[in-house]
Design a protein around this motif. Structure first.
Motif, PDB file in Angstrom:
ATOM      1  N   VAL A 206       0.838  -1.197   0.000  1.00 41.98           N
ATOM      2  CA  VAL A 206       0.000   0.000   0.000  1.00 41.98           C
ATOM      3  C   VAL A 206       0.876   1.252   0.000  1.00 41.98           C
ATOM      4  CG1 VAL A 206      -1.675   1.337   1.339  1.00 41.98           C
ATOM      5  CG2 VAL A 206      -1.972  -1.138   1.080  1.00 41.98           C
ATOM      6  N   GLN A 207       1.923   1.251   0.808  1.00 42.04           N
ATOM      7  CA  GLN A 207       2.832   2.401   0.839  1.00 42.04           C
ATOM      8  C   GLN A 207       3.534   2.574  -0.508  1.00 42.04           C
ATOM      9  OE1 GLN A 207       5.547   2.686   4.105  1.00 42.04           O
ATOM     10  NE2 GLN A 207       3.989   2.351   5.661  1.00 42.04           N
ATOM     11  N   LEU A 208       3.902   1.456  -1.141  1.00 41.63           N
ATOM     12  CA  LEU A 208       4.543   1.543  -2.450  1.00 41.63           C
ATOM     13  C   LEU A 208       3.572   2.093  -3.493  1.00 41.63           C
ATOM     14  CD1 LEU A 208       6.953   1.045  -4.289  1.00 41.63           C
ATOM     15  CD2 LEU A 208       6.191  -1.327  -4.552  1.00 41.63           C
ATOM     16  N   THR A 380      10.922  11.658  -1.652  1.00 48.78           N
ATOM     17  CA  THR A 380      12.055  11.282  -0.798  1.00 48.78           C
ATOM     18  C   THR A 380      11.577  10.831   0.570  1.00 48.78           C
ATOM     19  OG1 THR A 380      13.492  12.848  -1.956  1.00 48.78           O
ATOM     20  CG2 THR A 380      14.191  12.123   0.223  1.00 48.78           C
ATOM     21  N   VAL A 381      10.651  11.565   1.150  1.00 51.54           N
ATOM     22  CA  VAL A 381      10.137  11.212   2.476  1.00 51.54           C
ATOM     23  C   VAL A 381       9.409   9.872   2.442  1.00 51.54           C
ATOM     24  CG1 VAL A 381       8.536  11.906   4.311  1.00 51.54           C
ATOM     25  CG2 VAL A 381       9.976  13.626   3.189  1.00 51.54           C
ATOM     26  N   LEU A 382       8.526   9.681   1.460  1.00 54.78           N
ATOM     27  CA  LEU A 382       7.772   8.428   1.353  1.00 54.78           C
ATOM     28  C   LEU A 382       8.692   7.239   1.109  1.00 54.78           C
ATOM     29  CD1 LEU A 382       4.739   9.647  -0.806  1.00 54.78           C
ATOM     30  CD2 LEU A 382       4.678   8.951   1.598  1.00 54.78           C
ATOM     31  N   ALA A 383       9.748   7.434   0.317  1.00 53.74           N
ATOM     32  CA  ALA A 383      10.680   6.338   0.041  1.00 53.74           C
ATOM     33  C   ALA A 383      11.415   5.911   1.307  1.00 53.74           C
ATOM     34  CB  ALA A 383      11.676   6.756  -1.029  1.00 53.74           C
ATOM     35  N   LEU A 384      11.860   6.871   2.095  1.00 54.29           N
ATOM     36  CA  LEU A 384      12.560   6.529   3.335  1.00 54.29           C
ATOM     37  C   LEU A 384      11.622   5.850   4.329  1.00 54.29           C
ATOM     38  CD1 LEU A 384      14.758   9.728   3.760  1.00 54.29           C
ATOM     39  CD2 LEU A 384      15.449   7.490   2.895  1.00 54.29           C
ATOM     40  N   ARG A 385      10.374   6.256   4.359  1.00 54.70           N
ATOM     41  CA  ARG A 385       9.399   5.587   5.239  1.00 54.70           C
ATOM     42  C   ARG A 385       9.119   4.167   4.770  1.00 54.70           C
ATOM     43  NH1 ARG A 385       4.063   8.795   6.509  1.00 54.70           N
ATOM     44  NH2 ARG A 385       3.845   6.891   7.760  1.00 54.70           N
ATOM     45  N   LEU A 386       9.051   3.973   3.461  1.00 54.71           N
ATOM     46  CA  LEU A 386       8.822   2.634   2.931  1.00 54.71           C
ATOM     47  C   LEU A 386       9.960   1.695   3.304  1.00 54.71           C
ATOM     48  CD1 LEU A 386       7.296   0.606   1.110  1.00 54.71           C
ATOM     49  CD2 LEU A 386       8.532   1.584  -0.844  1.00 54.71           C
ATOM     50  N   GLY A 387      11.187   2.217   3.331  1.00 55.68           N
ATOM     51  CA  GLY A 387      12.339   1.388   3.661  1.00 55.68           C
ATOM     52  C   GLY A 387      12.218   0.713   5.009  1.00 55.68           C
ATOM     53  N   ARG A 388      11.486   1.303   5.935  1.00 54.77           N
ATOM     54  CA  ARG A 388      11.312   0.701   7.263  1.00 54.77           C
ATOM     55  C   ARG A 388      10.390  -0.506   7.243  1.00 54.77           C
ATOM     56  NH1 ARG A 388       9.779   6.563   9.825  1.00 54.77           N
ATOM     57  NH2 ARG A 388      11.736   7.632   9.317  1.00 54.77           N
ATOM     58  N   GLN A 389       9.597  -0.647   6.171  1.00 56.77           N
ATOM     59  CA  GLN A 389       8.646  -1.754   6.067  1.00 56.77           C
ATOM     60  C   GLN A 389       9.220  -2.952   5.312  1.00 56.77           C
ATOM     61  OE1 GLN A 389       5.619  -1.668   7.536  1.00 56.77           O
ATOM     62  NE2 GLN A 389       6.083   0.379   8.317  1.00 56.77           N
ATOM     63  N   LEU A 390      10.392  -2.811   4.710  1.00 58.62           N
ATOM     64  CA  LEU A 390      10.924  -3.847   3.843  1.00 58.62           C
ATOM     65  C   LEU A 390      11.963  -4.701   4.556  1.00 58.62           C
ATOM     66  CD1 LEU A 390      11.448  -1.759   0.565  1.00 58.62           C
ATOM     67  CD2 LEU A 390       9.433  -3.058   1.259  1.00 58.62           C
ATOM     68  N   THR A 391      12.057  -5.941   4.138  1.00 59.90           N
ATOM     69  CA  THR A 391      13.116  -6.821   4.616  1.00 59.90           C
ATOM     70  C   THR A 391      14.402  -6.492   3.867  1.00 59.90           C
ATOM     71  OG1 THR A 391      12.694  -8.525   2.953  1.00 59.90           O
ATOM     72  CG2 THR A 391      11.400  -8.627   4.995  1.00 59.90           C
ATOM     73  N   PRO A 392      15.563  -6.904   4.379  1.00 60.46           N
ATOM     74  CA  PRO A 392      16.814  -6.669   3.648  1.00 60.46           C
ATOM     75  C   PRO A 392      16.795  -7.257   2.243  1.00 60.46           C
ATOM     76  CG  PRO A 392      17.283  -7.304   5.910  1.00 60.46           C
ATOM     77  CD  PRO A 392      15.801  -7.469   5.724  1.00 60.46           C
TER      78      PRO A 392
END
Length: 419
Positions: A206-208, A380-392
């Protein structure tokens, strides 16, 4: 994979042949007026919004191959019908067929690429797809422009006939593809349960999708509407310069795609998207200088062309990043639905973008630039927030694959050797 990519460039070549000339064809060649031409362009976009919600489930249940073949045949019929149409009802109906067929091709081709690639090769595969798409669109538009003649309706029939032939060739090539049969792909065929509810319950997806809407709204949704209106009204850009700017955009993509690929592959996907937001912020500041600055007309023209070039650099960074991320987020049984959902988000952004950006770019020059500078920073802000939801593995697959390779090449020492 080679056959899939060949089909991808053919479909782009066919679209590049005719899409830039739809308005002229309907309004002037067929003498149906600007209203009918606007209706055709609207129907072309709306047809995609109608069919995409059903496309994903069809792909997951039947497989992407028959869906792609069916979509190609539908688009071929629509293209040929457009070349033969002479009345309003006929051109609108042809636009609906053509728009629906070309819209379904996108998630079908994307799913085929997912099925024929691994996590480690997917980034490069989607980069090649984007490169070939732009190459096909550019060559198709260039050749189509040489063939078209407003005084000869037959030249447009030739154009649409060639486009229909390209779609038929795409269907023929696709029919020869033999998809790999792995356990995950076998499982993906019968199980497509969950649907929209499961997708909406996937927070990262959803964030993506939200991020994707902002990406397409702030870039593609402005190319031929708001930014073009802003350039001509605020910056005094000649219509011929718009063509040069679009050519610069395509040239940057073609030249930079594989130059930036290694940079993109070795970094977190969300960090790459965040960098794109900053690059596009600079692009909008260049556009602001072109229209709101007090430099010479030559400087304004150079700044406006640079805006499109910077957009192209960002696009080259996104192509091997966003599409593979959609695939890696999708469960095996819902790859088609995830690809279709993201294609629907893109289509919505392309529909809303011109409606919002066009009037603003033409009349509200300062607010228009400020709005899209803020949208770019929002990326930029949304991308950095999405990074917290992803696995390595989802955010940085290169690092994970590299660690696995190292582990495979360093086996434990045998007991006998140690003794």
């Amino acid at each position: 994979m080679r056959r899939i990519q060949a089909g991808n460039v053919l479909s782009a070549f066919g679209l590049g042949f005719t899409v830039p000339y739809l308005y002229v064809y309907v309004a002037q060649v067929r003498d149906l007026g600007a209203g009918a031409a606007g209706a055709v362009l609207a129907v072309f976009a709306m047809a995609a919004l109608v069919v995409l919600p059903f496309t994903g489930r069809a792909i997951d249940r039947r497989g992407p191959l028959p869906v792609l073949v069916g979509a190609s045949l539908l688009a071929a019929v629509g293209a040929l019908a457009m070349g033969l149409a002479s009345g309003v009802a006929a051109v609108v109906g042809a636009a609906a067929l053509l728009g629906a067929g070309t819209a379904v091709m996108q998630p079908a081709l994307a799913t085929m690429i997912v099925w024929c690639s691994s996590t480690s090769t997917r980034t490069r595969a989607f980069a090649v797809q984007f490169f070939l798409q732009n190459l096909g669109l550019g060559i198709g538009g260039l050749i189509g422009g040489q063939l078209v003649d407003e005084s000869r309706p037959g030249s447009f029939l030739l154009l649409f006939s060639i486009e229909a032939a390209m779609f038929l060739v795409l269907a023929g090539i696709a029919a020869t593809v033999r998809m790999p049969r792995t356990p995950s792909i076998t499982d993906a065929r019968p199980e497509s349960r969950g649907g929209l509810r499961a997708l909406l319950g996937h927070r990262a997806m959803v964030q993506l999708c939200v991020l994707g809407f902002v990406l397409f709204f702030a870039c593609y949704g402005q190319f031929e509407s708001g930014l073009a209106a802003y350039g001509t009204e605020a910056a005094g850009i000649e219509p011929s310069v718009l063509g040069m700017a679009l050519a610069a955009n395509t040239a940057v993509i073609v030249v930079a795609q594989f130059l930036v690929l290694r940079f993109v592959e070795r970094r977190r996907r969300t960090r790459v998207i965040a960098w794109v937001g900053l690059i596009w912020t600079v692009a909008w500041l260049f556009a602001g200088y072109a229209g709101l600055g007090h430099g010479s007309q030559a400087m304004a023209t150079a700044a406006f062309i640079a805006t499109y070039g910077l957009f192209g650099l960002g696009e080259a960074m996104l192509s091997p990043t966003v599409a593979p991320l959609v695939a890696d987020l999708a469960p095996d049984s819902m790859v088609g639905q995830y690809n279709s959902a993201f294609a629907l988000v893109k289509q919505l952004a392309l529909a809303v973008g011109p409606a919002v950006g066009g009037p603003m770019g033409a009349a509200l020059h300062g607010p228009y630039i400020i709005t899209f500078v803020l949208f770019s920073l929002g990326i930029t802000v949304l991308a950095l927030r999405l990074g917290r939801q992803l696995t390595p593995a989802q955010d940085h697959p290169y690092l994970v694959a590299k660690s696995r390779v190292v582990a495979q090449h360093k086996p434990e020492q045998p007991v006998e050797a140690a003794a």
